[in-house]
Write an enzyme that holds these catalytic residues in place. Sequence first.
Site, PDB file in Angstrom:
ATOM      1  N   LYS A 136       0.831  -1.211   0.000  1.00 35.75           N
ATOM      2  CA  LYS A 136       0.000   0.000   0.000  1.00 35.75           C
ATOM      3  C   LYS A 136       0.858   1.251   0.000  1.00 35.75           C
ATOM      4  CE  LYS A 136      -4.396  -1.381   0.425  1.00 35.75           C
ATOM      5  NZ  LYS A 136      -5.370  -1.891   1.336  1.00 35.75           N
ATOM      6  N   LYS A 171      -3.734 -10.351  -7.614  1.00 34.60           N
ATOM      7  CA  LYS A 171      -5.016 -10.605  -6.946  1.00 34.60           C
ATOM      8  C   LYS A 171      -6.131  -9.730  -7.530  1.00 34.60           C
ATOM      9  CE  LYS A 171      -6.034  -8.726  -3.057  1.00 34.60           C
ATOM     10  NZ  LYS A 171      -6.364  -8.198  -1.736  1.00 34.60           N
ATOM     11  N   LYS A 230     -10.199  -4.587  -5.118  1.00 34.25           N
ATOM     12  CA  LYS A 230     -11.105  -3.436  -5.231  1.00 34.25           C
ATOM     13  C   LYS A 230     -10.443  -2.301  -5.995  1.00 34.25           C
ATOM     14  CE  LYS A 230     -12.949  -4.286  -0.633  1.00 34.25           C
ATOM     15  NZ  LYS A 230     -12.226  -4.228   0.642  1.00 34.25           N
TER      16      LYS A 230
END
Length: 336
Positions: A115, A197, A200
């Site tokens: 992140k 992956k 979102k």
Amino acid sequence: MDTPKKRIFSGIKPSGELTLGSYIGAIRNWVALQNDYDCLYCIVDMHAITVRQNPADLRRRTLEQLAQYIACGLDPEKNIVYIQSHVPAHAELSWVLGCYTMFGELSRMTQFKDKSRKNADNINAGLFTYPVLMAADILLYQADLVPVGEDQKQHVEIARDIAGRFNQVYSPTFTLPEPFIPKTGARVMSLLDPSSKMSKSEQGGDGCITLLENPDDIMRAFKRAVTDSETSVRFDPEHKPGVSNLMTIYSCATGKSFAEIEAEFEGRGYGDFKTAVGESVVELLRPIREKTQELLANRDYLESIYAAGAERAARLAQKTLDKVYRKVGFVPRARG
Ligand code: TYM
């Protein structure tokens, strides 16, 4: 006397629309576990703000997520379903646990490193201490099991380490939680890039399917799904990641085993296979989408669910928080 049921806690951030990945990796299993365990399922809005959110969107998605939990089959009578920011004990315990968590162990968290790379202009302290808040979520309720996808395993493990450390310094206080990761579907990959992956953050493109997506868009995404230069439908995640990912999705949507799927598509091309996977997902999501829309039209009902959920959760959470405050040496609040 019956032995008490084991406790489960899990949550999802309303930082984007729910995806097929979060359904297969998490929610589907929550639904399967709800009869045999004592479960709390949370919408973790406090975790969502570690990345900048548009306030109106966050509010809308939080309610949508609640409606989707129910539409996916979670029974709000059987489970405690609530919104994290409605139970202040999460933030309170998080502060205490932060004092029993090491800088070094937080620095090693894969999600933090990931992140920070993706949000280089906003590497805030909340992003760094995110696993501490997650540990508080889990430990407040003395959860035995935490049903999550593969990517959250490291966070459940650090929660366990923090709990063990606290228990050691004082006396047994927290149940040591374990991750509960599904055998199939623990890591659903992007349809366009099967090496990463489905997430979102990829929303809006054909790599990611959201639970409320319309059938045409779902079919288009599956038809465009990346496969390989062979023609055989065979489960081999290392050499055939795209096909294996589609097989996983198909297996979860239909209940068919990999052997059955291989037999079904023997001698047929990828075109037929992709269409079948797309159609199975359309049918899987259709009732969820319809039920969500119905629930969203009834705000009073949704409010009654999250109000009751927060009240029940707060009662359980307070017991743990009182115990923790006493152990660390805080003077108990005066009564009355
Ligand atoms: P979140 O919101 O990113 O994801 C929600 C859940 O869905 C699973 N998941 C997937 N599983 C398989 N394949 C995928 N492509 C996929 N994408 C998402 C995740 O593993 C997760 O189970 N930190 C958590 C939220 C959280 C939490 C908690 C979870 C906060 N507190 C306490 C459990 C217990 C998160 O970011 O999940």
